[in-house]
Design an enzyme around this catalytic site. Structure first.
Site, mmCIF file in Angstrom:
data_model
loop_
_atom_site.group_PDB
_atom_site.id
_atom_site.type_symbol
_atom_site.label_atom_id
_atom_site.label_comp_id
_atom_site.label_asym_id
_atom_site.label_seq_id
_atom_site.Cartn_x
_atom_site.Cartn_y
_atom_site.Cartn_z
ATOM 1 N N HIS A 18 -10.259 -6.144 -8.957
ATOM 2 C CA HIS A 18 -9.825 -4.766 -8.705
ATOM 3 C C HIS A 18 -8.656 -4.344 -9.595
ATOM 4 O O HIS A 18 -8.137 -3.236 -9.453
ATOM 5 C CB HIS A 18 -9.439 -4.617 -7.225
ATOM 6 C CG HIS A 18 -9.386 -3.214 -6.737
ATOM 7 N ND1 HIS A 18 -8.227 -2.604 -6.304
ATOM 8 C CD2 HIS A 18 -10.364 -2.277 -6.608
ATOM 9 C CE1 HIS A 18 -8.484 -1.370 -5.924
ATOM 10 N NE2 HIS A 18 -9.759 -1.141 -6.096
ATOM 11 N N HIS A 64 -6.055 9.105 -5.095
ATOM 12 C CA HIS A 64 -6.336 7.685 -5.321
ATOM 13 C C HIS A 64 -5.084 6.915 -5.734
ATOM 14 O O HIS A 64 -5.136 5.710 -5.951
ATOM 15 C CB HIS A 64 -7.424 7.562 -6.400
ATOM 16 C CG HIS A 64 -8.052 6.222 -6.500
ATOM 17 N ND1 HIS A 64 -7.982 5.440 -7.641
ATOM 18 C CD2 HIS A 64 -8.759 5.486 -5.605
ATOM 19 C CE1 HIS A 64 -8.631 4.307 -7.446
ATOM 20 N NE2 HIS A 64 -9.107 4.307 -6.228
ATOM 21 N N LYS A 84 -1.667 4.879 -5.646
ATOM 22 C CA LYS A 84 -1.113 3.860 -4.748
ATOM 23 C C LYS A 84 0.358 3.676 -5.125
ATOM 24 O O LYS A 84 0.674 3.153 -6.196
ATOM 25 C CB LYS A 84 -1.858 2.525 -4.892
ATOM 26 C CG LYS A 84 -3.389 2.619 -4.710
ATOM 27 C CD LYS A 84 -4.072 2.437 -6.023
ATOM 28 C CE LYS A 84 -5.562 2.273 -6.029
ATOM 29 N NZ LYS A 84 -6.398 2.732 -5.015
#
Length: 486
Positions: free
Chosen positions: A224, A404, A406
């Site tokens: 990821h 999206h 973070k």
């Protein structure tokens, strides 16, 4: 004959219950959270066959025998490499801020390296600007380019990046591309992989997805990370995949994805290169020797430089490192804590830490997207709202697209940005990366970005929330039941 069939029936029944008992013992022996263990036990008892298959394929961290062996060999080598940096005291700041000190000390003790100074850092809030900067840097590369992404989705500016990469490879730049098999499935179905390989680029499909491997490696363990390294000097990371938002998931009706990226110049690129070499070795078995630390190639302190700490997680790296880092950051907050995440399914420890911060008088805000691309995550996350709202946490729902980004900002001094979602998969399972920046000016820049998100969001009113319909509460609890598995 009747005796034979009776015996076979009893043996099958005995084998079935022995299997149930064996899986139950395995779940209890493994040290895991109580909610996760109870969820698996209930699934197995309610749906025995499906539950057993699900547990064998998803219940434990199986990296696969070959990759696990490579991961075990990799970390001691990386630890030695990090230790050599201790002979270069000029790379380390004399002192960290009070809010950052506990986190930097944790990482120094657990992963063998703390923050590195002498870096130039740019926060990029536009996907268009990120891709334009990346294309420019790829075209000017002279030695090497390494990339790792969860998703590479063809179309728009993503194709321009691919063309720039091919052009650089053809003029002698050594290029490596590591893409997650599940996230980049559409990319691997196009002509791009062959075009890149024909140009001399090493293209590797990380953690291939296959039904034949389902019992030998956990299929939802994903690569990821999002990283770009150029000439061991320039580095990118953040929440953005290699996609042009105008061409990505247009049919989900959640709007364009909103991301946050960091572009860096300085010695931090070398540190990130070591992490990339670990990922490359786990996947290919080949060791990429990073640049030997040397005062002649390291970069010295400049005006407005930034101290940056890199935290990596995943099999082969220190266990639960990013989860512990986030907990430490939350507990360090004294005045203000702002969190942005697309998926909010925190662990019990993290949920309690956030609530306790609010009870301590910290001004806590969490910004999440109003619309999610995952129905399961959307409903499961709502199960946490009541406890957060009751503790005084402000929850904002972003309306300007799928947020999206973070990020975590503590007291406008300590900033965390990277690839980690606040869900079980990111916190415990996947290969992830997070940057920690101890700098007040950068914290103010990140605060302005988060304030812009808030200006495009609606605040959840606790009085309105407690009056929601009964069927919604049932759905929330139902999906919460599966939250340890999401």
């Amino acid at each position: 004959m009747t005796t034979f069939y009776t015996t076979i029936s009893w043996l099958l029944i005995l084998g079935y219950w022995l299997l149930i008992a064996g899986i139950t013992c395995r779940i209890l022996i493994k040290r895991r959270s109580v909610p996760s263990a109870m969820t698996w036990l209930l699934i197995i008892y309610i749906l025995p066959l499906l539950g057993i298959i699900a547990y064998l394929s998803l219940g434990e961290l199986h990296l696969g025998q070959r990759r696990a062996q490579r991961a075990r060999r990799m970390w001691p080598f990386m630890a030695v490499w990090f230790k050599t940096l201790q002979s270069l005291p000029s790379l380390y700041p004399i002192k960290n801020s009070d809010v950052a000190q506990p986190l930097f000390q944790l990482c120094e003790n657990r992963q063998g390296i703390s923050g590195i100074k002498g870096n130039q850092l740019q926060l990029i809030t536009s996907s268009y600007d990120t891709l334009r900067a990346l294309i420019h840097d790829v075209r000017k590369a002279s030695h090497n380019i390494e990339m790792v992404f969860y998703i590479w989705h063809p179309g728009g500016q993503a194709d321009e990046v691919a063309e720039a990469l091919i052009s650089s490879a053809r003029r002698g730049v050594y290029c490596r591309l590591l893409l997650d098999s599940a996230g980049s499935v559409e990319f691997f179905r196009t002509v791009w992989p062959n075009r890149m390989r024909n140009a001399g680029i090493d293209v590797v499909e990380a953690l291939p997805v296959s039904l034949l491997r389902i019992f030998f490696r956990r299929m939802d363990l994903r690569q990821h990370r999002k990283m770009v390294l150029i000439d061991n000097y320039i580095a990118y990371t953040g929440s953005m995949n290699l996609v042009d938002p105008r061409f990505f998931k247009k049919n989900t009706r959640v709007g364009q994805w909103i991301d946050l990226m960091a572009r860096m110049e300085g010695p931090i690129a070398t540190i990130m290169g070591v992490i990339y070499s670990g990922d490359w070795e786990i996947e290919t078995g080949k060791r990429i020797l990073p640049l030997k630390p040397d005062n002649n190639v390291m970069f010295f302190e400049k005006k407005n430089d930034h101290t940056i700490l890199v935290i990596a997680s995943g099999p082969g790296f220190p266990e639960n490192m990013i989860h512990q880092a986030i907990l430490t950051a939350v507990f360090s907050a004294r005045k203000k804590l702002i969190i942005t995440t697309p998926y909010l399914i925190p662990s019990d420890d993290l949920l309690h830490a956030i609530c306790i911060a609010s009870y301590r008088g910290v001004d806590v805000s969490i910004i999440i997207p109003l619309h999610s691309d995952s129905l399961l995550v959307r409903w499961a996350s709502r199960a946490f709202f009541s406890e957060l709202l009751e503790s005084g946490v402000k929850i904002y729902q972003f309306k300007g697209g799928l947020l999206h980004s973070k990020s975590i900002l503590v007291d406008e001094q300590l900033s965390l940005i990277g690839t980690v979602n606040l869900d079980m998969r990111s916190l415990w399972l996947n290969f992830e990366i997070t940057l920690v920046i101890d700098n007040h000016q950068f914290g103010r820049d990140l605060a302005r970005v988060q304030e812009n998100y808030i200006s495009q969001s609606c605040l959840i009113d606790i009085n309105y929330w407690v009056q929601r319909s009964y069927w919604k509460r049932i759905l929330e609890r139902l999906f919460y039941f599966f939250s340890p598995l999401l």
